[in-house]
Motif scaffolding. Structure first.
Motif, PDB file in Angstrom:
ATOM      1  N   TYR A 284       0.804  -1.223   0.000  1.00 53.93           N
ATOM      2  CA  TYR A 284       0.000   0.000   0.000  1.00 53.93           C
ATOM      3  C   TYR A 284       0.844   1.284   0.000  1.00 53.93           C
ATOM      4  O   TYR A 284       0.534   2.231  -0.727  1.00 53.93           O
ATOM      5  CB  TYR A 284      -0.976   0.000   1.176  1.00 53.93           C
ATOM      6  CG  TYR A 284      -2.109  -0.964   0.966  1.00 53.93           C
ATOM      7  CD1 TYR A 284      -3.219  -0.613   0.209  1.00 53.93           C
ATOM      8  CD2 TYR A 284      -2.074  -2.246   1.501  1.00 53.93           C
ATOM      9  CE1 TYR A 284      -4.255  -1.506  -0.011  1.00 53.93           C
ATOM     10  CE2 TYR A 284      -3.099  -3.147   1.290  1.00 53.93           C
ATOM     11  CZ  TYR A 284      -4.190  -2.776   0.532  1.00 53.93           C
ATOM     12  OH  TYR A 284      -5.211  -3.662   0.297  1.00 53.93           O
TER      13      TYR A 284
ATOM     14  N   ASP B 277      -4.461  -7.686  -3.318  1.00 54.78           N
ATOM     15  CA  ASP B 277      -3.321  -7.343  -2.466  1.00 54.78           C
ATOM     16  C   ASP B 277      -2.724  -8.647  -1.936  1.00 54.78           C
ATOM     17  O   ASP B 277      -3.251  -9.735  -2.199  1.00 54.78           O
ATOM     18  CB  ASP B 277      -3.724  -6.332  -1.382  1.00 54.78           C
ATOM     19  CG  ASP B 277      -4.370  -6.934  -0.147  1.00 54.78           C
ATOM     20  OD1 ASP B 277      -4.678  -8.150  -0.107  1.00 54.78           O
ATOM     21  OD2 ASP B 277      -4.586  -6.182   0.811  1.00 54.78           O
TER      22      ASP B 277
ATOM     23  N   VAL C  19      -8.498  -5.053  -4.932  1.00 55.07           N
ATOM     24  CA  VAL C  19      -8.165  -3.636  -4.973  1.00 55.07           C
ATOM     25  C   VAL C  19      -8.407  -3.124  -6.394  1.00 55.07           C
ATOM     26  O   VAL C  19      -7.891  -3.693  -7.362  1.00 55.07           O
ATOM     27  CB  VAL C  19      -6.687  -3.407  -4.574  1.00 55.07           C
ATOM     28  CG1 VAL C  19      -6.299  -1.941  -4.721  1.00 55.07           C
ATOM     29  CG2 VAL C  19      -6.437  -3.889  -3.153  1.00 55.07           C
TER      30      VAL C  19
END
Length: 143
Positions: free
Chosen positions: A24, A123, A129
């Motif tokens: 992230y 992810d 995502v």
């Protein structure tokens, strides 16, 4: 004590905070911060986004705090039924980095008719995502 500024929060269990942080903050370049915790409290990551915060906590710490949840973690894989949407910059570079890391891409980078570049991936913990970047930003920036 509240660990973020947002009015609302969502906590996600992950296998390893370092791997989550690399994805992230490192690859997606999103505003993820390692939280300063009280002695004995589990370490966690916080992505504070105005009215909502995402909080990432290692699954083992969640189980230690809430042992009744342990059977549920083995019954339901992480990420099932949840999609996280993020606006990003430099989506082409992000797409290349995701591919280089060998992460699963559900829908590769594509220009959509409604004016965005979009890709879908998973992810490291299996959370879906969706990444997007508006096309007009690139045009205005001269790219």
């Amino acid at each position: 004590m509240k660990i973020h500024r947002a009015r609302h929060s969502i906590q996600l269990a992950v296998s390893q905070l370092t791997v989550t942080e690399a994805f992230y903050a490192g690859i997606l370049e999103l505003p993820l911060q390692r939280s300063f915790t009280s002695p004995g409290a589990p370490d966690h990551l916080v992505m504070d986004m105005d009215d909502i915060a995402l909080i990432f906590v290692e699954e083992d710490d969640v189980i230690r705090s809430h042992p009744m949840l342990e059977p549920r973690f083995s019954m339901f894989p992480r990420g099932i039924g949840m999609t996280l949407h993020f606006h990003v910059d430099d989506i082409e570079e992000i797409s290349e980095a995701i591919a280089e890391e060998g992460l699963e891409i559900l829908y590769p980078l594509e220009i959509k008719p409604y004016g965005i570049k979009e890709m879908w991936c998973f992810d490291p913990d299996g959370y879906l995502v969706v990444l997007d970047e508006p096309l007009e930003k690139r045009i205005r920036a001269g790219a």
